[in-house]
Design a protein around this motif. Structure first.
Motif, PDB file in Angstrom:
ATOM      1  N   MET A   1       6.125  -7.008   1.762  1.00 25.88           N
ATOM      2  CA  MET A   1       6.790  -5.510   1.972  1.00 25.88           C
ATOM      3  C   MET A   1       7.104  -5.444   3.399  1.00 25.88           C
ATOM      4  O   MET A   1       8.298  -5.130   3.828  1.00 25.88           O
ATOM      5  CB  MET A   1       6.193  -4.359   1.362  1.00 25.88           C
ATOM      6  N   VAL A   2       6.095  -5.551   4.192  1.00 25.60           N
ATOM      7  CA  VAL A   2       6.318  -5.297   5.727  1.00 25.60           C
ATOM      8  C   VAL A   2       7.036  -6.427   6.272  1.00 25.60           C
ATOM      9  O   VAL A   2       8.065  -6.155   7.120  1.00 25.60           O
ATOM     10  CB  VAL A   2       4.859  -5.036   6.412  1.00 25.60           C
TER      11      VAL A   2
ATOM     12  N   SER B   1       2.017  -6.981  -0.635  1.00 21.68           N
ATOM     13  CA  SER B   1       1.742  -5.702   0.371  1.00 21.68           C
ATOM     14  C   SER B   1       2.684  -6.525   1.735  1.00 21.68           C
ATOM     15  O   SER B   1       3.218  -5.802   2.511  1.00 21.68           O
ATOM     16  CB  SER B   1       0.492  -5.232   0.833  1.00 21.68           C
TER      17      SER B   1
ATOM     18  N   ASP C   1      10.569  -5.569   5.252  1.00 19.93           N
ATOM     19  CA  ASP C   1      11.025  -4.452   6.387  1.00 19.93           C
ATOM     20  C   ASP C   1      11.808  -5.065   7.669  1.00 19.93           C
ATOM     21  O   ASP C   1      12.529  -4.801   8.160  1.00 19.93           O
ATOM     22  CB  ASP C   1      10.107  -3.776   6.782  1.00 19.93           C
TER      23      ASP C   1
ATOM     24  N   ILE D   1       0.717   2.727  -2.469  1.00 20.32           N
ATOM     25  CA  ILE D   1       2.136   2.435  -1.590  1.00 20.32           C
ATOM     26  C   ILE D   1       2.676   3.775  -1.443  1.00 20.32           C
ATOM     27  O   ILE D   1       2.778   4.592  -2.198  1.00 20.32           O
ATOM     28  CB  ILE D   1       3.031   1.546  -2.678  1.00 20.32           C
TER      29      ILE D   1
ATOM     30  N   ARG E   1      11.984   1.213  -2.270  1.00 19.77           N
ATOM     31  CA  ARG E   1      12.468  -0.091  -1.985  1.00 19.77           C
ATOM     32  C   ARG E   1      12.160  -1.317  -2.691  1.00 19.77           C
ATOM     33  O   ARG E   1      12.705  -2.105  -3.123  1.00 19.77           O
ATOM     34  CB  ARG E   1      12.325  -0.263  -0.469  1.00 19.77           C
ATOM     35  N   TYR E   2      10.713  -1.252  -3.089  1.00 19.32           N
ATOM     36  CA  TYR E   2      10.240  -2.537  -3.531  1.00 19.32           C
ATOM     37  C   TYR E   2       9.808  -2.698  -5.058  1.00 19.32           C
ATOM     38  O   TYR E   2       9.108  -3.727  -5.358  1.00 19.32           O
ATOM     39  CB  TYR E   2       9.039  -3.047  -2.449  1.00 19.32           C
TER      40      TYR E   2
ATOM     41  N   GLU F   1       8.396   5.957  -0.230  1.00 12.34           N
ATOM     42  CA  GLU F   1       9.766   5.135   0.412  1.00 12.34           C
ATOM     43  C   GLU F   1       9.472   3.565   0.023  1.00 12.34           C
ATOM     44  O   GLU F   1      10.604   2.985  -0.128  1.00 12.34           O
ATOM     45  CB  GLU F   1      10.076   5.520   1.731  1.00 12.34           C
ATOM     46  N   GLU F   2       8.183   2.991   0.227  1.00 15.61           N
ATOM     47  CA  GLU F   2       8.198   1.696  -0.047  1.00 15.61           C
ATOM     48  C   GLU F   2       8.236   1.375  -1.911  1.00 15.61           C
ATOM     49  O   GLU F   2       8.874   0.125  -1.944  1.00 15.61           O
ATOM     50  CB  GLU F   2       6.488   1.256   0.356  1.00 15.61           C
TER      51      GLU F   2
END
Ligand SMILES: C[S@@+](CC[C@H](N)C(=O)[O-])C[C@H]1O[C@@H](n2cnc3c(N)ncnc32)[C@H](O)[C@@H]1O
Length: 307
Positions: A153-154, A150, A157, A196, A203-204, A199-200
């Motif tokens: 992911m950020v 997690s 970004d 999650i 992407r991931y 959109e995450e």
């Protein structure tokens, strides 16, 4: 007291006799864990991991231990205790037992506000052009990997938004080797990725042939899983990191140990570094180098720029 021979006889049993041995063990009921035995095991667990058991967990501890004891053929807790506390085999057995006893409950974005706080912290660094080296993060008590991924992911970004090369690394540490193995595998069922955002996920995560979801390689490459016991925080690698993220772990420790661990972790933070713990996990902790942030939805502290 001599240790029981839990192994099968020299002559390896055939499949039929193996099945009957297993059935015999699984049918046998182990004696109840007495109060003295519970406190003896509780003491050992606390000495070695910091995890403090409460009496209400006695039945649960009994069931976790007895299933393992049955697998090995132990019939009483005292012999098993001797086995676990002696020699190399005991050390190996301890790691297997911890895999069963440690509570590994976790989820992606378990406390989204805290994860988003890390995004905001990095975004500010990028905006203010104060990010000079790699952005290094520790996720302590990372369980099966949902927390460090997690964070990845950020963080990813932020780098992508700023069109910067993703120059970051997350070291994910846990005491449980099976949890770490699951983290390295990075595959999760549909139910486990519910927190999650769509959109995450796009992407991931990518969906595998068996319907499970795998974290994409560009995030996996940034997360390194390693075994560590946080109660020996002073022995953790002597590096300085930007963020230490430690949630839902200290809560299992006594207050003095929580403070001890946190005091040790501060030495590993870069000046201006961020420490994030679980909300309410340390109510009475203060440190002259650490300033609590004003956001009351998270429990975060910034290290002073200068000592
Ligand atoms: C409840 S989980 C929390 C996972 C994650 N941080 C979260 O908030 O979702 C606690 C984790 O801490 C690990 N743990 C327990 N004692 C530990 C210790 N002394 N050192 C390192 N990890 C430990 C457990 O194995 C478990 O994976």
């Amino acid at each position: 007291m001599s240790l029981p021979d839990y192994r099968y006889p020299d002559k390896a049993p055939g499949p039929r006799s193996l099945i009957s041995i297993c059935m015999a063990w699984s049918l046998r009921t182990l004696p109840t864990l007495s109060e003295d035995q519970f406190s003896q095991w509780g003491k050992l667990l606390e000495e070695r991991t910091g995890i403090q058991l409460v009496f209400q967990q006695k039945a649960w501890l009994e069931s976790q231990m007895s299933s393992r004891m049955r697998e090995l053929g132990f019939e009483d807790y005292d012999h098993y205790y001797l086995y676990v506390t002696h020699g190399l085999e005991g050390k190996l057995e301890w790691t297997r037992l911890i895999d069963r006893i440690a509570v590994k409950e976790t989820s992606f974005f378990r406390h989204r506000d805290s994860i988003e706080y890390v995004r905001q912290y990095l975004q500010n660094k990028i905006n203010n052009q104060t990010l000079h080296n790699s952005f290094d993060v520790w996720s302590l008590g990372c369980a099966t990997g949902e927390e460090p991924y997690s964070l990845a992911m950020v963080i990813n970004d932020c780098f992508e938004l700023a069109m910067l090369d993703p120059y970051y690394g997350i070291t994910a540490m846990d005491i449980s080797s099976s949890a770490l193995a699951a983290g390295r595998k990075a595959r999760y069922s549909k139910r486990r990725i519910e927190q999650i955002k769509p959109e995450e996920i796009k992407r991931y995560m990518h969906q595998c042939a068996d319907g499970s979801f795998e974290v994409v390689g560009k995030l996996r490459d940034r997360v390194c899983f390693t075994q560590a016991n946080i109660i020996h925080a002073r022995q953790l690698p002597h590096v300085k990191v930007d963020v230490i993220f430690c949630q839902n772990l200290l809560v299992y420790f006594r207050r003095w140990l929580r403070r001890d661990v946190l005091n040790a972790l501060i030495d590993r933070l870069k000046p201006g570094g961020l420490l994030v713990v679980g909300l309410g996990e340390t109510v009475d902790w203060e440190h002259p180098l650490m300033q609590r942030t004003t956001d009351d939805q998270v429990q975060a502290y910034i290290r002073a720029e200068q000592e």
